[in-house]
Design a protein around this motif. Structure first.
Motif, PDB file in Angstrom:
ATOM      1  N   VAL A  19       0.836  -1.201   0.000  1.00 23.06           N
ATOM      2  CA  VAL A  19       0.000   0.000   0.000  1.00 23.06           C
ATOM      3  C   VAL A  19       0.869   1.248   0.000  1.00 23.06           C
ATOM      4  O   VAL A  19       1.994   1.228   0.488  1.00 23.06           O
ATOM      5  CB  VAL A  19      -0.942   0.038   1.228  1.00 23.06           C
ATOM      6  CG1 VAL A  19      -1.902  -1.119   1.212  1.00 23.06           C
ATOM      7  CG2 VAL A  19      -0.172   0.061   2.522  1.00 23.06           C
ATOM      8  N   ASP A  20       0.329   2.320  -0.557  1.00 26.60           N
ATOM      9  CA  ASP A  20       1.026   3.600  -0.536  1.00 26.60           C
ATOM     10  C   ASP A  20       0.078   4.681  -1.023  1.00 26.60           C
ATOM     11  O   ASP A  20      -0.597   4.503  -2.036  1.00 26.60           O
ATOM     12  CB  ASP A  20       2.258   3.557  -1.435  1.00 26.60           C
ATOM     13  CG  ASP A  20       3.203   4.721  -1.211  1.00 26.60           C
ATOM     14  OD1 ASP A  20       2.974   5.514  -0.280  1.00 26.60           O
ATOM     15  OD2 ASP A  20       4.173   4.841  -1.966  1.00 26.60           O
ATOM     16  N   PHE A  21       0.002   5.794  -0.300  1.00 29.72           N
ATOM     17  CA  PHE A  21      -0.765   6.933  -0.786  1.00 29.72           C
ATOM     18  C   PHE A  21       0.001   7.536  -1.957  1.00 29.72           C
ATOM     19  O   PHE A  21       1.187   7.844  -1.831  1.00 29.72           O
ATOM     20  CB  PHE A  21      -0.926   8.004   0.298  1.00 29.72           C
ATOM     21  CG  PHE A  21      -2.103   7.791   1.203  1.00 29.72           C
ATOM     22  CD1 PHE A  21      -3.348   8.276   0.855  1.00 29.72           C
ATOM     23  CD2 PHE A  21      -1.957   7.109   2.394  1.00 29.72           C
ATOM     24  CE1 PHE A  21      -4.441   8.092   1.690  1.00 29.72           C
ATOM     25  CE2 PHE A  21      -3.029   6.917   3.234  1.00 29.72           C
ATOM     26  CZ  PHE A  21      -4.282   7.407   2.880  1.00 29.72           C
ATOM     27  N   SER A  22      -0.661   7.685  -3.080  1.00 30.36           N
ATOM     28  CA  SER A  22      -0.049   8.388  -4.203  1.00 30.36           C
ATOM     29  C   SER A  22      -0.227   9.879  -3.986  1.00 30.36           C
ATOM     30  O   SER A  22      -0.979  10.303  -3.119  1.00 30.36           O
ATOM     31  CB  SER A  22      -0.717   7.985  -5.510  1.00 30.36           C
ATOM     32  OG  SER A  22      -0.476   6.627  -5.785  1.00 30.36           O
ATOM     33  N   THR A  44      -7.572  11.993  -4.163  1.00 33.93           N
ATOM     34  CA  THR A  44      -6.559  11.125  -3.555  1.00 33.93           C
ATOM     35  C   THR A  44      -6.587   9.786  -4.277  1.00 33.93           C
ATOM     36  O   THR A  44      -7.657   9.241  -4.543  1.00 33.93           O
ATOM     37  CB  THR A  44      -6.866  10.901  -2.060  1.00 33.93           C
ATOM     38  OG1 THR A  44      -6.714  12.138  -1.379  1.00 33.93           O
ATOM     39  CG2 THR A  44      -5.938   9.870  -1.447  1.00 33.93           C
ATOM     40  N   HIS A  46      -5.158   5.941  -3.860  1.00 33.69           N
ATOM     41  CA  HIS A  46      -4.509   5.002  -2.935  1.00 33.69           C
ATOM     42  C   HIS A  46      -4.585   3.590  -3.517  1.00 33.69           C
ATOM     43  O   HIS A  46      -5.619   2.945  -3.485  1.00 33.69           O
ATOM     44  CB  HIS A  46      -5.183   5.030  -1.566  1.00 33.69           C
ATOM     45  CG  HIS A  46      -4.398   4.277  -0.540  1.00 33.69           C
ATOM     46  ND1 HIS A  46      -4.445   2.908  -0.437  1.00 33.69           N
ATOM     47  CD2 HIS A  46      -3.530   4.695   0.404  1.00 33.69           C
ATOM     48  CE1 HIS A  46      -3.643   2.525   0.539  1.00 33.69           C
ATOM     49  NE2 HIS A  46      -3.078   3.593   1.058  1.00 33.69           N
ATOM     50  N   HIS A  72      -4.833  12.415   4.157  1.00 36.72           N
ATOM     51  CA  HIS A  72      -4.016  11.206   4.078  1.00 36.72           C
ATOM     52  C   HIS A  72      -3.688  10.791   5.500  1.00 36.72           C
ATOM     53  O   HIS A  72      -2.567  10.933   5.962  1.00 36.72           O
ATOM     54  CB  HIS A  72      -2.730  11.470   3.297  1.00 36.72           C
ATOM     55  CG  HIS A  72      -2.973  11.782   1.863  1.00 36.72           C
ATOM     56  ND1 HIS A  72      -1.961  11.812   0.948  1.00 36.72           N
ATOM     57  CD2 HIS A  72      -4.093  12.062   1.180  1.00 36.72           C
ATOM     58  CE1 HIS A  72      -2.461  12.113  -0.238  1.00 36.72           C
ATOM     59  NE2 HIS A  72      -3.743  12.278  -0.121  1.00 36.72           N
ATOM     60  N   LEU A  77      -7.226   5.714   5.716  1.00 37.32           N
ATOM     61  CA  LEU A  77      -6.650   4.391   5.456  1.00 37.32           C
ATOM     62  C   LEU A  77      -7.583   3.283   5.922  1.00 37.32           C
ATOM     63  O   LEU A  77      -7.803   2.302   5.209  1.00 37.32           O
ATOM     64  CB  LEU A  77      -5.284   4.255   6.140  1.00 37.32           C
ATOM     65  CG  LEU A  77      -4.642   2.881   6.025  1.00 37.32           C
ATOM     66  CD1 LEU A  77      -4.365   2.524   4.567  1.00 37.32           C
ATOM     67  CD2 LEU A  77      -3.371   2.812   6.842  1.00 37.32           C
ATOM     68  N   PHE A  80     -10.399   2.952   3.541  1.00 38.11           N
ATOM     69  CA  PHE A  80      -9.919   2.341   2.302  1.00 38.11           C
ATOM     70  C   PHE A  80      -9.695   0.838   2.489  1.00 38.11           C
ATOM     71  O   PHE A  80     -10.011   0.038   1.612  1.00 38.11           O
ATOM     72  CB  PHE A  80      -8.635   3.014   1.829  1.00 38.11           C
ATOM     73  CG  PHE A  80      -8.780   4.466   1.458  1.00 38.11           C
ATOM     74  CD1 PHE A  80     -10.018   5.069   1.276  1.00 38.11           C
ATOM     75  CD2 PHE A  80      -7.654   5.252   1.287  1.00 38.11           C
ATOM     76  CE1 PHE A  80     -10.139   6.405   0.931  1.00 38.11           C
ATOM     77  CE2 PHE A  80      -7.753   6.593   0.938  1.00 38.11           C
ATOM     78  CZ  PHE A  80      -8.998   7.170   0.767  1.00 38.11           C
ATOM     79  N   SER A 103       4.343  -1.254   3.704  1.00 40.36           N
ATOM     80  CA  SER A 103       4.227   0.154   3.336  1.00 40.36           C
ATOM     81  C   SER A 103       5.519   0.861   3.707  1.00 40.36           C
ATOM     82  O   SER A 103       6.403   0.288   4.337  1.00 40.36           O
ATOM     83  CB  SER A 103       3.054   0.813   4.067  1.00 40.36           C
ATOM     84  OG  SER A 103       3.347   0.944   5.438  1.00 40.36           O
ATOM     85  N   GLN A 109       0.266   8.435   7.806  1.00 39.95           N
ATOM     86  CA  GLN A 109      -0.678   7.423   7.345  1.00 39.95           C
ATOM     87  C   GLN A 109      -0.486   6.059   7.993  1.00 39.95           C
ATOM     88  O   GLN A 109      -1.444   5.423   8.398  1.00 39.95           O
ATOM     89  CB  GLN A 109      -0.560   7.221   5.829  1.00 39.95           C
ATOM     90  CG  GLN A 109      -0.831   8.435   5.019  1.00 39.95           C
ATOM     91  CD  GLN A 109       0.447   9.060   4.516  1.00 39.95           C
ATOM     92  OE1 GLN A 109       1.520   8.510   4.644  1.00 39.95           O
ATOM     93  NE2 GLN A 109       0.326  10.245   3.946  1.00 39.95           N
ATOM     94  N   TYR A 110       0.743   5.587   8.070  1.00 40.09           N
ATOM     95  CA  TYR A 110       0.960   4.179   8.404  1.00 40.09           C
ATOM     96  C   TYR A 110       1.650   3.949   9.746  1.00 40.09           C
ATOM     97  O   TYR A 110       1.215   3.119  10.522  1.00 40.09           O
ATOM     98  CB  TYR A 110       1.798   3.512   7.305  1.00 40.09           C
ATOM     99  CG  TYR A 110       1.210   3.665   5.928  1.00 40.09           C
ATOM    100  CD1 TYR A 110      -0.044   3.150   5.630  1.00 40.09           C
ATOM    101  CD2 TYR A 110       1.897   4.326   4.931  1.00 40.09           C
ATOM    102  CE1 TYR A 110      -0.591   3.302   4.363  1.00 40.09           C
ATOM    103  CE2 TYR A 110       1.362   4.469   3.657  1.00 40.09           C
ATOM    104  CZ  TYR A 110       0.115   3.952   3.387  1.00 40.09           C
ATOM    105  OH  TYR A 110      -0.415   4.097   2.136  1.00 40.09           O
TER     106      TYR A 110
END
Length: 141
Positions: A19-22, A44, A46, A72, A77, A80, A103, A109-110
């Motif tokens: 996973v990764d937020f773009s 966003t 993701h 974000h 998350l 999502f 991640s 976020q993480y």
């Protein structure tokens, strides 16, 4: 190295998820009227990429969330993930027995206390045990 090894040794029932937020996507119209130039509508993006074993072979599924939510954070998350896990349960031939997330270490976020609490309650929320691994930002995936 760990990611590559974990992916190559997946067991049936395990799902490895990257996973990764773009970056936020800004909508640009090629032939827009001049006044549209000041419209800064964004979304966003993701992505989730899930690897799993099916019939003895390594397979993958991609799932992308496109949202007008610009936050974000851990709440986004979790929402999502809820959508992603529902998607997985409908697409895979059997319900996953374990989720293994990878991640970067993005603190917003993480890698923060709220996400660790979500991880502790992951099995309660989704019915599947989970683990989370972090790589240096922009490395290891």
């Amino acid at each position: 190295m760990f990611y590559k090894n974990r992916k190559s040794t997946l067991q049936p029932g395990e799902v490895l998820v990257t996973v990764d937020f773009s970056e936020n996507y800004t909508f640009i119209l090629q032939d827009a009227a001049q006044g549209f130039h000041w419209n800064n509508a964004q979304a966003t993006i993701h992505p989730f990429v899930a690897y799993y074993i099916e019939s003895g072979e390594l397979c993958h599924l991609s799932y992308v969330i496109v949202s007008d939510c610009m936050h974000h954070d851990t709440v986004a998350l979790h929402l999502f993930q809820k959508s992603f896990v529902t998607f997985l349960k409908t697409r895979l031939s059997s319900i996953p027995q374990r989720m293994c997330y990878f991640s970067d270490q993005a603190a917003a976020q993480y890698k923060n206390r709220k996400n660790f609490i979500n991880l502790c309650y992951y099995e309660t929320d989704f019915g599947i045990p989970a683990e989370w691994h972090f790589s240096a930002t922009s490395h290891g995936k």
